[in-house]
Design a protein around this motif. Structure first.
Motif, PDB file in Angstrom:
ATOM      1  N   HIS A   1      -0.280   1.174 -10.068  1.00 27.85           N
ATOM      2  CA  HIS A   1       1.314   1.068  -9.700  1.00 27.85           C
ATOM      3  C   HIS A   1       1.216   1.245  -8.291  1.00 27.85           C
ATOM      4  CE1 HIS A   1       5.504   1.717  -9.554  1.00 27.85           C
ATOM      5  NE2 HIS A   1       5.386   0.846 -10.764  1.00 27.85           N
ATOM      6  N   PRO A   2       1.885   0.553  -7.673  1.00 31.17           N
ATOM      7  CA  PRO A   2       2.230   0.538  -6.104  1.00 31.17           C
ATOM      8  C   PRO A   2       2.714   1.634  -5.557  1.00 31.17           C
ATOM      9  CG  PRO A   2       3.526  -1.326  -6.764  1.00 31.17           C
ATOM     10  CD  PRO A   2       2.643  -0.735  -8.174  1.00 31.17           C
ATOM     11  N   THR A   3       3.697   2.546  -6.462  1.00 32.77           N
ATOM     12  CA  THR A   3       4.213   3.822  -5.914  1.00 32.77           C
ATOM     13  C   THR A   3       3.660   4.837  -6.717  1.00 32.77           C
ATOM     14  OG1 THR A   3       6.249   3.214  -7.216  1.00 32.77           O
ATOM     15  CG2 THR A   3       6.130   2.825  -4.738  1.00 32.77           C
ATOM     16  N   VAL A   4       3.843   4.814  -8.140  1.00 31.23           N
ATOM     17  CA  VAL A   4       3.515   5.938  -8.951  1.00 31.23           C
ATOM     18  C   VAL A   4       1.940   6.064  -9.496  1.00 31.23           C
ATOM     19  CG1 VAL A   4       5.957   6.578  -9.513  1.00 31.23           C
ATOM     20  CG2 VAL A   4       4.512   4.939 -11.010  1.00 31.23           C
ATOM     21  N   GLY A   5       1.363   4.895  -8.915  1.00 33.72           N
ATOM     22  CA  GLY A   5       0.161   4.945  -9.410  1.00 33.72           C
ATOM     23  C   GLY A   5      -1.058   6.069  -8.923  1.00 33.72           C
ATOM     24  N   THR A   6      -1.883   6.517  -9.604  1.00 33.83           N
ATOM     25  CA  THR A   6      -2.830   7.219  -9.344  1.00 33.83           C
ATOM     26  C   THR A   6      -3.603   6.869  -7.748  1.00 33.83           C
ATOM     27  OG1 THR A   6      -3.553   7.443 -11.633  1.00 33.83           O
ATOM     28  CG2 THR A   6      -4.918   8.807 -10.319  1.00 33.83           C
TER      29      THR A   6
ATOM     30  N   LEU B   1      -3.639   7.491   4.104  1.00 40.45           N
ATOM     31  CA  LEU B   1      -4.097   6.120   4.193  1.00 40.45           C
ATOM     32  C   LEU B   1      -2.692   5.339   3.624  1.00 40.45           C
ATOM     33  CD1 LEU B   1      -7.674   6.508   2.984  1.00 40.45           C
ATOM     34  CD2 LEU B   1      -6.745   5.833   5.428  1.00 40.45           C
ATOM     35  N   ASP B   2      -2.736   4.162   3.961  1.00 39.83           N
ATOM     36  CA  ASP B   2      -1.735   3.264   3.255  1.00 39.83           C
ATOM     37  C   ASP B   2      -1.925   2.714   1.903  1.00 39.83           C
ATOM     38  OD1 ASP B   2      -0.286   3.267   5.661  1.00 39.83           O
ATOM     39  OD2 ASP B   2      -1.236   1.540   6.568  1.00 39.83           O
ATOM     40  N   GLY B   3      -1.126   2.656   1.083  1.00 41.09           N
ATOM     41  CA  GLY B   3      -1.253   2.225  -0.429  1.00 41.09           C
ATOM     42  C   GLY B   3      -1.960   0.691  -0.362  1.00 41.09           C
ATOM     43  N   VAL B   4      -2.507   0.414  -1.394  1.00 35.84           N
ATOM     44  CA  VAL B   4      -2.919  -0.927  -1.546  1.00 35.84           C
ATOM     45  C   VAL B   4      -2.155  -1.663  -2.713  1.00 35.84           C
ATOM     46  CG1 VAL B   4      -5.210  -2.160  -2.310  1.00 35.84           C
ATOM     47  CG2 VAL B   4      -5.380  -0.202  -0.789  1.00 35.84           C
ATOM     48  N   ASP B   5      -1.915  -3.071  -2.370  1.00 29.96           N
ATOM     49  CA  ASP B   5      -1.290  -3.786  -3.383  1.00 29.96           C
ATOM     50  C   ASP B   5      -2.371  -4.228  -4.367  1.00 29.96           C
ATOM     51  OD1 ASP B   5       0.549  -5.255  -4.590  1.00 29.96           O
ATOM     52  OD2 ASP B   5       0.682  -6.726  -3.102  1.00 29.96           O
ATOM     53  N   TRP B   6      -2.516  -3.245  -5.205  1.00 33.39           N
ATOM     54  CA  TRP B   6      -3.707  -3.547  -6.128  1.00 33.39           C
ATOM     55  C   TRP B   6      -3.661  -4.727  -7.105  1.00 33.39           C
ATOM     56  CZ3 TRP B   6      -8.086  -1.080  -5.411  1.00 33.39           C
ATOM     57  CH2 TRP B   6      -8.149   0.123  -4.963  1.00 33.39           C
ATOM     58  N   LEU B   7      -2.421  -4.612  -7.776  1.00 30.25           N
ATOM     59  CA  LEU B   7      -2.308  -6.088  -8.798  1.00 30.25           C
ATOM     60  C   LEU B   7      -1.359  -7.095  -8.040  1.00 30.25           C
ATOM     61  CD1 LEU B   7      -1.341  -3.813 -11.920  1.00 30.25           C
ATOM     62  CD2 LEU B   7      -3.502  -5.034 -11.228  1.00 30.25           C
ATOM     63  N   GLY B   8      -1.296  -6.878  -6.776  1.00 32.13           N
ATOM     64  CA  GLY B   8      -0.737  -8.272  -5.922  1.00 32.13           C
ATOM     65  C   GLY B   8      -1.882  -8.907  -5.236  1.00 32.13           C
TER      66      GLY B   8
ATOM     67  N   LEU C   1      -4.309   7.695  -2.202  1.00 34.02           N
ATOM     68  CA  LEU C   1      -4.355   7.172  -0.799  1.00 34.02           C
ATOM     69  C   LEU C   1      -3.624   8.009   0.226  1.00 34.02           C
ATOM     70  CD1 LEU C   1      -5.333   3.274  -1.425  1.00 34.02           C
ATOM     71  CD2 LEU C   1      -6.786   5.192  -0.605  1.00 34.02           C
ATOM     72  N   LYS C   2      -2.388   7.846  -0.577  1.00 26.98           N
ATOM     73  CA  LYS C   2      -1.240   8.538   0.275  1.00 26.98           C
ATOM     74  C   LYS C   2      -1.504   9.877   0.733  1.00 26.98           C
ATOM     75  CE  LYS C   2       2.086   4.837  -0.761  1.00 26.98           C
ATOM     76  NZ  LYS C   2       3.009   4.527  -1.614  1.00 26.98           N
ATOM     77  N   SER C   3      -2.010  10.581  -0.256  1.00 29.87           N
ATOM     78  CA  SER C   3      -2.056  12.117  -0.078  1.00 29.87           C
ATOM     79  C   SER C   3      -3.098  12.500   0.864  1.00 29.87           C
ATOM     80  CB  SER C   3      -2.532  12.724  -1.430  1.00 29.87           C
ATOM     81  OG  SER C   3      -3.927  12.412  -1.778  1.00 29.87           O
ATOM     82  N   ILE C   4      -4.083  11.316   1.214  1.00 29.39           N
ATOM     83  CA  ILE C   4      -4.977  11.707   2.362  1.00 29.39           C
ATOM     84  C   ILE C   4      -4.614  10.700   3.629  1.00 29.39           C
ATOM     85  CG2 ILE C   4      -6.932  12.194   1.004  1.00 29.39           C
ATOM     86  CD1 ILE C   4      -7.981   9.605   1.285  1.00 29.39           C
TER      87      ILE C   4
END
Lengths: 303, 349
Positions: free
Chosen positions: A130-135, A145-152, A140-143
């Motif tokens: 999930h783009p916002t609440v996904g593990t 980095l930018d989030g990845v659009d996994w399922l997009g 990634l954000k906690s370290i």
């Protein structure tokens, strides 16, 4: 005379119920599908009311870019998951084929993913992606980095990763069984002959396991061509057609586009592909058995 | 070629003491046979020499160097296994050349060495065959060929003839001995067959329950066994043992028979001991009476199992004796060929 004939027929009489069930449960639906694939068939119609169109459905599909794309996605998906799963599964088996404390627990843990229902696996990964609440993105954000659009943007890669996670254990467990049944003395002989760890794997273990590895690979390939639930739950084939594998397209053609004849033809294309793989697998086994028999005969002749 | 020095070697499997203080010095070019019943630790010792089994205590030297912690490939040894252990997916030639290929020797050198070894072992016509296309004897020869091509310092044989039939075993025994005479490589050979040990060895190490019972030349072990175990293990049929006491300078057996003592026996009047007589040294026409139970003529010899005061007593005569079950046989033995052992410790007196 009559008695002899009755005796000869007895086994067939016993086999008859099983044969009848097989014809009803297996051959009838298959025949129905093949028959349906030659007709223009809408779900609202009875099959007897449908129009015979010959090979039209097959030809249309052959030139249909969407079908080709679907076939391409399926091939890409199946080949990449099986390749990675083979490397990882065999690698893990080679790594874990040793007697150290706690290894049996570790082995059991490794095969857990295979035991989870595919729909659950799909849901689980969908939430993790999930783009916002996904593990993954939260990590990634906690370290920083930018989030990845996994399922997009990376949908195919994402479903490939999920499949690898679920099915690597299958390769692992079969390879481990093959490894543990290798002749120990040949491995000891190799050690004495001076073979190091990698050389033992390359020259002794892998060649001796090859028959099992080939059959495992083919079984996995056949299965990968038919995968549906995980992708249906994760992406529903999207975005666009990027993860629309054949099984999904068949289901949508039948239910959304209401073209049962085309769906049947598509199923037949998939069936032919799988048949080809299965025949290849049987041929491989047959060649192996024949070769062994020929060698045995040659030895006996000399004795 | 090299010496092998086994000094105070110990092996524990958890709490189980498998090998206890083993000491054997093997000279350069010597053919030593480790022999003993199943479970005596002989194969474990061989595996430790090969590096396939860890050494719990003591020191193992090959060619003067301590090799306790070296992996098999650095010990410069070659091993022939009981079940041949050939690589099933390689041809005879590839099997034999595998160690050289691993060592990255030049291809033409490998070919030459494999062909030379194949010639020695009469395998030159079989180089392109796979192991499954060979008979048991041929497979064992390939296993030996694989060992030869490496030109190792030491050959190790782990019961190599056990899987062969009796006839083939005899001919392979001769082949292995011939091979050793030709190559003069230090050889350690494990077997449970005392016949094999007697016929092949320069020296025999008899092992029992994880300890060395006796080390010596085959005929020394036969003539002067150090204890009742070696006396009973070496020689076929096995030695007859009787318990009794020394009375009036003779051995008085509990079964009622009386035997003259060998001149070198260190015994005292009244001492309890075990007396041993080899069946082949029993002579007809003595003053000990024995009742025939079974007669087994083989043509050249006659083996008779007789009853002596309720105990079985085996005699082997080098002639034809027409004794019937129930007949009474008068027998005796040359005292110098008899053996006396301590009844408690089993040691030679």
């Amino acid at each position: 005379m009559k008695l002899a004939r009755a005796n000869r027929l007895t086994p067939y009489v016993f086999m008859a119920p099983a044969a009848v069930i097989m014809v009803i449960a297996l051959l009838y639906p298959l025949g129905y599908m093949v028959y349906g694939s030659f007709r223009a068939w809408d779900p609202s119609q009875n099959i007897s009311e449908t129009e015979f169109v010959g090979l039209k459905n097959y030809i249309t599909l052959w030139f249909d870019p969407s079908f080709r794309e679907s076939l391409g996605v399926t091939l890409k998906f199946a080949i990449s998951v099986v390749a990675v799963e083979m490397v990882l599964g065999v690698g893990l088996a080679l790594l874990l084929d040793r007697n150290i404390r706690g290894m049996s627990i570790l082995r059991t843990l490794f095969i857990l993913p295979m035991m989870i229902a595919p729909v659950v696996v799909g849901l689980m990964w969908r939430y993790m992606y999930h783009p916002t609440v996904g593990t993954f993105n939260r990590f990634l954000k906690s370290i920083g980095l930018d989030g990845v659009d996994w399922l997009g943007q990376h949908a195919l890669l994402s479903v490939i990763i999920a499949d690898i996670w679920q099915w690597t254990p299958f390769i692992f467990i079969l390879t481990l069984a093959a490894l543990q049944s290798l002749p120990q003395s040949a491995l000891e002989a190799a050690k004495i002959d001076g073979a190091g760890g990698w050389q033992q794997i390359w020259h002794i273990k892998l060649p001796l396991m090859m028959p099992v590895l080939i059959v495992t690979c083919l079984l996995r390939l056949i299965d990968a061509f038919k995968v549906l639930e995980v992708i249906l739950v994760m992406t529903e084939g999207g975005p666009g057609l990027s993860t629309e594998i054949l099984a999904l397209r068949i289901s949508r053609t039948a239910t959304e586009f209401r073209e049962l004849g085309v769906a049947a033809a598509m199923s037949n294309y998939l069936l032919m592909l799988l048949l080809l793989l299965t025949v290849a697998m049987f041929a491989f086994n047959k060649i192996q058995t024949a070769r062994a028999a020929r060698l045995r005969a040659a030895v006996q002749e000399e004795d | 070629m090299a010496t092998v020095e086994i000094t105070n070697i110990e092996k524990y499997y958890g709490g189980y003491h498998a090998l206890n203080d083993i000491n054997v010095d093997i000279a350069d070019g010597e053919f030593v046979v480790l022999v003993g019943p199943s479970g005596c630790g002989k194969s474990t010792l061989l595996q430790m020499i090969a590096g396939l089994e860890t050494i719990t205590g003591g020191e193992l030297r090959i060619g003067g160097d301590v090799v306790n912690y070296l992996p098999p490939k650095q010990r410069d040894i070659a091993m022939v296994f009981q079940n041949y252990a050939l690589y099933p997916h390689m041809t005879v030639g590839q099997n034999m050349g595998f160690s050289l290929r691993i060592r990255r020797d030049p291809a033409d050198e490998i070919k030459a060495k494999v062909e030379r070894a194949a010639k020695i072992l009469n395998l030159d016509q079989l180089l392109d065959r796979f192991p499954r296309e060979l008979s048991g004897g041929q497979r064992q020869r390939v296993a030996m060929g694989r060992a030869i091509v490496r030109e190792p310092q030491v050959f190790l044989f782990d019961e190599p003839l056990s899987n062969l039939d009796a006839k083939l075993r005899l001919s392979m025994r001769t082949e292995i001995k011939e091979l050793h005479q030709r190559l003069k490589t230090t050889t350690i050979y494990v077997t449970h067959d005392q016949d094999e040990a007697m016929t092949m060895a320069d020296r025999i190490v008899v092992m029992n329950t994880g300890v060395v019972s006796q080390i010596g030349a085959p005929l020394d072990l036969y003539d002067r066994p150090a204890n009742t175990f070696v006396a009973g293990f070496i020689g076929s049929p096995a030695m007859n043992f009787m318990d009794g006491t020394i009375q009036g300078g003779k051995f008085q057996a509990a079964n009622g028979s009386s035997w003259a003592l060998p001149s070198d026996a260190k015994v005292t009047e009244g001492q309890r001991c075990t007396f041993g007589v080899r069946p082949e040294f029993v002579e007809a026409g003595g003053d000990v009476a024995a009742k025939v139970i079974v007669t087994e003529p083989t043509g050249s010899e006659t083996q008779i199992v007789a009853d002596m005061g309720g105990e079985h007593f085996t005699c082997l005569f080098n002639e034809r004796i027409a004794a019937q079950p129930g007949d009474t046989l008068k027998i005796g033995a040359d005292p110098e060929k008899c053996h006396v052992f301590d009844i408690e410790t089993g040691l030679r007196l």
